[in-house]
Design a protein around this motif. Structure first.
Motif, short mmCIF file in Angstrom:
data_model
loop_
_atom_site.label_atom_id
_atom_site.label_comp_id
_atom_site.label_asym_id
_atom_site.label_seq_id
_atom_site.Cartn_x
_atom_site.Cartn_y
_atom_site.Cartn_z
N ILE A 416 32.17 -91.64 -52.16
CA ILE A 416 33.51 -90.89 -52.48
C ILE A 416 33.32 -89.39 -51.98
O ILE A 416 32.47 -88.66 -52.58
N LEU A 417 34.14 -89.07 -50.96
CA LEU A 417 33.94 -87.81 -50.50
C LEU A 417 34.78 -86.78 -51.26
O LEU A 417 35.59 -87.11 -51.96
N GLY A 418 34.14 -85.44 -51.39
CA GLY A 418 34.75 -84.53 -52.27
C GLY A 418 36.06 -83.84 -51.67
O GLY A 418 36.08 -84.16 -50.47
N ALA A 419 37.11 -83.71 -52.60
CA ALA A 419 38.25 -83.19 -51.91
C ALA A 419 38.12 -81.89 -51.49
O ALA A 419 37.13 -80.99 -51.90
N PRO A 420 38.61 -81.40 -50.18
CA PRO A 420 38.51 -79.96 -49.61
C PRO A 420 39.43 -79.07 -50.64
O PRO A 420 40.24 -79.52 -51.33
N LYS A 421 39.10 -77.77 -50.37
CA LYS A 421 39.50 -76.75 -51.19
C LYS A 421 40.98 -76.50 -49.99
O LYS A 421 40.74 -76.51 -48.81
N ILE A 422 42.07 -76.44 -51.03
CA ILE A 422 43.16 -75.78 -49.87
C ILE A 422 43.66 -74.65 -50.26
O ILE A 422 43.49 -73.84 -51.38
N CYS A 423 44.33 -73.91 -49.42
CA CYS A 423 44.93 -72.56 -49.65
C CYS A 423 46.47 -72.43 -49.58
O CYS A 423 47.13 -73.08 -48.44
N ASP A 732 32.37 -99.60 -60.25
CA ASP A 732 32.02 -98.73 -61.37
C ASP A 732 33.26 -98.21 -61.86
O ASP A 732 34.15 -97.85 -61.17
N ARG A 733 33.24 -97.87 -63.08
CA ARG A 733 34.58 -97.32 -63.80
C ARG A 733 34.75 -95.82 -63.29
O ARG A 733 35.97 -95.37 -63.10
N ASN A 734 33.68 -95.17 -62.98
CA ASN A 734 33.90 -93.68 -62.49
C ASN A 734 34.27 -93.75 -60.97
O ASN A 734 34.25 -92.66 -60.39
N ALA A 735 34.35 -94.92 -60.21
CA ALA A 735 34.87 -94.87 -58.96
C ALA A 735 36.18 -95.17 -59.20
O ALA A 735 36.82 -95.49 -57.79
N GLN A 736 36.98 -95.46 -60.21
CA GLN A 736 38.23 -96.23 -60.15
C GLN A 736 39.36 -95.10 -60.73
O GLN A 736 39.01 -94.26 -61.37
N ASP A 737 40.52 -95.32 -60.28
CA ASP A 737 41.74 -94.45 -60.83
C ASP A 737 42.19 -95.34 -62.11
O ASP A 737 41.45 -96.35 -62.28
N ARG A 738 42.97 -94.83 -62.69
CA ARG A 738 43.56 -95.62 -64.04
C ARG A 738 44.18 -96.81 -63.85
O ARG A 738 44.14 -97.72 -64.57
N ASN A 739 44.46 -97.22 -62.34
CA ASN A 739 45.17 -98.56 -62.06
C ASN A 739 43.97 -99.31 -61.35
O ASN A 739 44.20 -100.55 -61.20
N GLY A 740 42.83 -98.98 -61.48
CA GLY A 740 41.77 -99.88 -60.95
C GLY A 740 41.44 -99.88 -59.32
O GLY A 740 40.76 -100.51 -58.86
N ASN A 741 42.44 -98.60 -58.79
CA ASN A 741 42.22 -98.48 -57.30
C ASN A 741 41.04 -97.64 -57.08
O ASN A 741 40.60 -96.80 -57.86
N CYS A 742 40.69 -97.58 -55.96
CA CYS A 742 39.52 -96.69 -55.48
C CYS A 742 40.11 -95.11 -55.37
O CYS A 742 41.24 -94.91 -55.44
N LEU A 743 39.02 -94.44 -55.89
CA LEU A 743 39.42 -92.92 -55.59
C LEU A 743 39.85 -92.43 -54.39
O LEU A 743 39.23 -92.82 -53.22
N PRO A 744 40.77 -91.27 -54.14
CA PRO A 744 40.77 -90.57 -52.86
C PRO A 744 39.47 -90.07 -52.42
O PRO A 744 38.79 -89.70 -52.92
N GLY A 745 39.39 -90.55 -50.89
CA GLY A 745 38.02 -90.05 -50.54
C GLY A 745 37.00 -91.31 -50.24
O GLY A 745 35.84 -91.08 -50.02
N THR A 746 37.13 -92.44 -50.86
CA THR A 746 36.27 -93.61 -50.86
C THR A 746 36.29 -93.87 -49.48
O THR A 746 37.12 -93.95 -48.56
N ILE A 747 34.99 -94.00 -48.84
CA ILE A 747 34.53 -94.20 -47.67
C ILE A 747 33.77 -95.41 -47.45
O ILE A 747 32.75 -95.49 -48.17
N TYR A 761 35.91 -97.24 -42.67
CA TYR A 761 37.21 -97.30 -43.60
C TYR A 761 37.26 -96.23 -44.36
O TYR A 761 36.30 -95.97 -45.26
N LEU A 762 38.38 -95.80 -44.56
CA LEU A 762 38.60 -94.78 -45.32
C LEU A 762 40.07 -94.61 -46.47
O LEU A 762 41.32 -95.10 -45.69
N ALA A 763 39.82 -94.70 -47.62
CA ALA A 763 41.15 -94.69 -48.46
C ALA A 763 41.24 -93.21 -49.01
O ALA A 763 40.51 -92.60 -49.79
N ALA A 764 42.13 -92.37 -48.25
CA ALA A 764 42.25 -91.06 -48.35
C ALA A 764 43.43 -90.63 -49.50
O ALA A 764 43.51 -89.55 -49.72
N HIS A 765 43.95 -91.60 -50.01
CA HIS A 765 45.34 -91.28 -51.03
C HIS A 765 45.08 -91.93 -52.31
O HIS A 765 44.36 -92.83 -52.47
#
Length: 868
Positions: A416-423, A732-747, A761-765
């Motif tokens: 799971i890639l870390g989210a970037p800092k945005i300005c 793993d529970r810590n790799a899911q969002d509350r709907n059971g989907n992968c977190l943004p950044g899962t590659i 494969y990248l799930a970015a959203h």
């Protein structure tokens, strides 16, 4: 066996290392035992070789032909067209030539009206062509052999091997299997069915896998042709349909709608011979006159042994022959492929399980989305149930060929890639921050770059005054100005012109009047025009956009009257992002610490898409391309054009023109010449990767040479695809969002990716509903050799800079913008009674390139983001 390891496509340079590890279940299953038996391949020619698939199937499964296969009969596979395979050699040796008579054993056939029956004899040639090179497939899977024709032959065989047993129990459409249980009726005479998708894939880690998913498609509903015609044309009753067709005299929208039923199969039940056992199936070829108008010669044998001929209407024939009084004799008759064979709509029953091949309308699409959306846990259970239904362990054909499959989903080590800092801009609360869960709040944020000061603008209302009065519009303008200024926008003229469109005048005339008034108010060309519409529909939307972008060169913003009435701050914020972008601004930037292009030599990001019209629509294909116009890669200019008829590659003239235009735009806006091009191309199947390199990359280089003889930037070409069936189910529970989907950044770049090539494969959203669909990125040409972690960060981090959203999007924005520009520029086509294709009157075959170009954008908005 010679091993080939040097393919034309780049090999995976390394695996990425950034991000935290996560175990992800994927809907793929490992082949645990590979077929090792010798498999014989045969070429099959039936008739002239151009027969329809249904006829080929009938001939292949005829008792006479099947009896020729001897003990191989139960294990022979057939692709339904030209190839057959068998583990047992056929008793006839290497070649069989025979004739199959489909009427044999049917007794003397009837010839209608004394005509001799049609000949139903067909020549069949089966010729042994060699063995399936399965050892080559195994070597390819292990990464010791490059993709070539032998590998394709082997994978094609394995695909058919997997399909053989399910195709006997289900309705088969390509790699999907359907049955009618769990169908859901939809509008306009169609229904949605759920099914099973299954495909064989060679994947990373040296194994063969089976990808299984839920499939959905739309079929014609069952019922009589009359029932379906009423539902399809939205006529409440057969009486309504009949009176409308009579009124139109076969030349109106209802008659046009009926043409969709062409090629649909049906059967009848009104005759004694129409039993379940011998149900004859016909195909609709079109529609004829009504039963009361249609006449033919009825021939009867008389007592003297002669033949009497009588002219009779179809309506009278059904009364006399079957004692059937037609209820709707003024409806057109159904024509079949056989000359002179017609049936009344009310007596034709549509055969079950026929796919509906047309584009769904808006209501149907909404129904389809509702039917297909499934939360990850439900989808996972459905996939497991599909695997249980396929029952590989008990499949007799797989057993005979020696293939076994593990029925547990593959679990892959993803990251799971870390989210970037945005300005955001100066004065924002939290000017630089790291978003959580792929989304953030715009409140208190100033745009990173503010567009031109808003001075010349105006509103035109296409909604009736009772729905949207002037006070409502003024209130909305006040709210919009307040929100825009809150986001850092500058508004010089706070009382723009407001006008109501005159329904007696053309849309162009109305817009031009607003353009003049808004310009006169500030003594300058207006920067932007707003239009309030009463509904979301193609017209007048498309006409407004076309007139503004082609005729007067002003960006425009359409608003729905109900949103204007509510004037909610959140809606105004969304509109402000678009307004700022169209005036030359940017919503947010990536922080320089998270921008892989920061401080490097000038790079342009290019996104491209080719889209085709829905089946049966005689329109041109369409190519669109966008290119970044700033060093951050956040603003994009767009250019589009027609692209021949169903031509998959961007044509040479288009590619040269597009690239020259976008490279000039980059130089004009940044004063730099890009030395690196990152080209992201959408919508290409694996079989066409080489073609993209051979044609599009070649033309891209040509464009560079046209601009400057010694201009030779480094180019990286990446294919982005959402048309696949790979889905992520985090363990793993810590790799899911509350709907059971992968977190943004899962590659994921192992287990389900290519055995040797550079893909991931990248799930970015953050998926709001249903199961997240990751995007498959495949690098097919790479001169920039950017480190893997850096390239993956470029793709993922860019998803946070989509100019009209406060969330990360699923697809790299360059490609997203190419989609937007493409669907918007359809309004720029040269219309010729609904057809954009230049048709030839003489009826000869047209050249695929023979289509009218679209009308060019007005010079003043060429570099603007007019399409957002």
């Amino acid at each position: 066996m010679a091993t080939h390891t040097e393919g034309d496509l780049p090999k995976r340079p390394a695996f990425g290392t950034k991000g935290r590890p996560a175990l992800i279940a994927v809907n793929s299953y490992a082949v645990s035992k590979f077929p090792t038996l010798a498999i014989n391949q045969y070429d099959v020619t039936i008739g002239s070789g151009s027969e329809k698939r249904a006829l080929i199937k009938k001939i292949w499964f005829s008792d006479k032909l099947q009896s020729q296969f001897g003990s191989a009969k139960n294990t022979v596979l057939f692709d339904g067209n030209k190839l057959a395979w068998s583990v047992t050699l056929f008793p006839f040796g290497d070649r069989l030539v025979t004739t199959i008579d489909l009427d044999e054993g049917d007794g003397p056939p009837e010839g209608r009206g004394g005509r001799p029956p049609r000949d139903n004899k067909h020549r069949v040639v089966i010729q042994k062509s060699g063995r399936v090179p399965l050892q080559v497939v195994e070597a390819f899977v292990k990464g010791d052999y490059r993709m070539d024709n032998e590998v394709l032959v082997g994978i094609n065989f394995l695909d058919h091997l997997m399909r053989e047993t399910p195709s006997k129990h289900f309705i088969t459409i390509k790699r999907s299997f359907f049955q009618s249980s769990g169908r859901s009726p939809m509008e306009r005479g169609v229904e949605a069915w759920k099914g099973i998708f299954q495909s064989v894939r060679a994947t990373q880690g040296g194994r063969l896998t089976i990808n299984v998913d839920v499939a959905t498609t739309v079929f014609w509903s069952q019922g009589t042709v009359l029932d379906i015609a009423c539902r399809m044309t939205l006529n409440g009753s057969p009486e309504d349909l009949q009176s409308r067709i009579v009124k139109e005299q076969g030349k109106g929208p209802t008659s046009r709608d009926l043409r969709r039923l062409k090629r649909v199969s049906f059967f009848c039940t009104h005759r004694k011979r129409d039993t379940e056992v011998r149900k004859k199936v016909y195909t609709i070829e079109g529609f004829d006159q009504s039963a009361v108008d249609y006449t033919f010669d009825l021939k009867r044998h008389n007592a003297d042994g002669g033949v009497t001929t009588e002219r009779i209407t179809a309506n009278d024939y059904f009364v006399r022959q079957y004692n059937l009084r037609l209820r709707y004799p003024q409806l057109p008759l159904v024509k079949t492929r056989k000359k002179g064979e017609v049936f009344p709509m009310e007596l034709c029953h549509i055969q079950e399980g026929q796919r509906y091949p047309f584009k769904l309308d808006e209501r149907q699409t909404a129904e389809m989305i509702k039917f297909t959306v499934q939360r990850p846990t439900i989808r996972m259970e459905q996939i497991k149930s599909n695997v249980a239904q396929l029952n590989w362990n008990k499949d007799p054909v797989l057993a005979k060929y020696g293939m076994e499959i593990d029925t547990n989903m593959i679990k892959s080590k993803g990251r799971i890639l870390g989210a970037p800092k945005i300005c955001y801009g100066d004065g924002s609360t939290d000017r630089v921050f790291t978003p959580r869960d792929g989304k953030w709040d715009l409140r208190g944020k100033k745009f990173a770059k503010i567009g031109a000061q808003l001075k010349g603008w105006g509103f035109m209302i296409f909604a009736p005054q009772r729905i949207c009065d002037e006070l409502t519009v003024k209130n909305f303008i006040r709210q919009l100005i307040s929100v825009y200024i809150g986001h850092g926008g500058q508004v010089q003229n706070k009382e723009p012109i407001i006008m109501y469109a005159d329904p007696k005048k053309s849309i162009g005339t109305n817009i031009f009047e607003l353009y003049k008034k808004a310009g006169n108010q500030v003594q300058a060309k207006p920067q932007m025009l707003f239009f309030v519409l009463s509904a979301k529909s193609p017209q007048p939307y498309n006409e407004i956009k076309a007139f503004c972008e082609l005729n007067i060169g002003v960006v425009s913003q359409c608003l729905q009257s109900r949103h204007v009435g509510q004037a909610k701050p959140q809606y105004c914020s969304n509109v402000c992002m678009k307004v700022n972008a169209k005036l030359g601004g940017t919503t947010c930037f990536l922080d320089k610490s998270d921008h892989p292009l920061f401080g490097k030599e000038a790079s342009i990001i290019v996104g491209a898409d080719v889209s085709h019209p829905a089946p049966g629509i005689a329109k041109a294909s369409f190519a669109s391309m966008v290119g970044s116009t700033d060093m951050q890669g956040s603003r994009f200019a767009a250019i589009c054009n027609t692209n021949g008829l169903r031509t998959e590659c961007i044509t040479t003239p288009n590619m040269v023109k597009f690239m020259c235009t976008l490279l000039r735009a980059f130089r004009q806006e940044t004063t730099k010449i890009p030395m690196r091009i990152f080209y992201f191309r959408d919508g290409v199947s694996e079989g066409q990767y080489q073609q993209i390199i051979d044609e599009e990359l070649r033309d891209m280089r040509e464009a560079c040479k046209i601009l400057q003889a010694d201009y030779n930037p480094k180019i990286t070409v990446t294919i982005c695809s959402k048309r696949h069936h790979t889905r992520f189910f985090p363990v793993d529970r810590n790799a899911q969002d509350r709907n059971g989907n992968c977190l943004p950044g899962t590659i994921i770049e192992r287990d389900v990716t290519h055995p040797t090539e550079y893909d991931f494969y990248l799930a970015a959203h953050n998926a709001i509903q249903g199961t997240a669909r990751p995007v498959h990125y495949h690098v097919i040409h790479d001169e920039n050799n950017m480190p893997v972690d850096m390239f993956q960060a470029l793709v993922y981090n860019s998803c946070y800079t989509y100019i009209r959203a406060s969330n990360s999007v699923s697809l790299i924005p360059a490609v997203y913008y190419a989609h937007l520009a493409s669907s918007r520029a359809r309004a720029h086509e040269v219309t010729d009674e609904g057809n954009t294709v230049m048709t030839s009157t003489s009826g000869e075959k047209r050249d695929p390139a023979d289509v009218a170009e679209i009308r060019p954008l007005h010079d003043t908005i060429k570099h603007a983001m007019w399409y957002v």
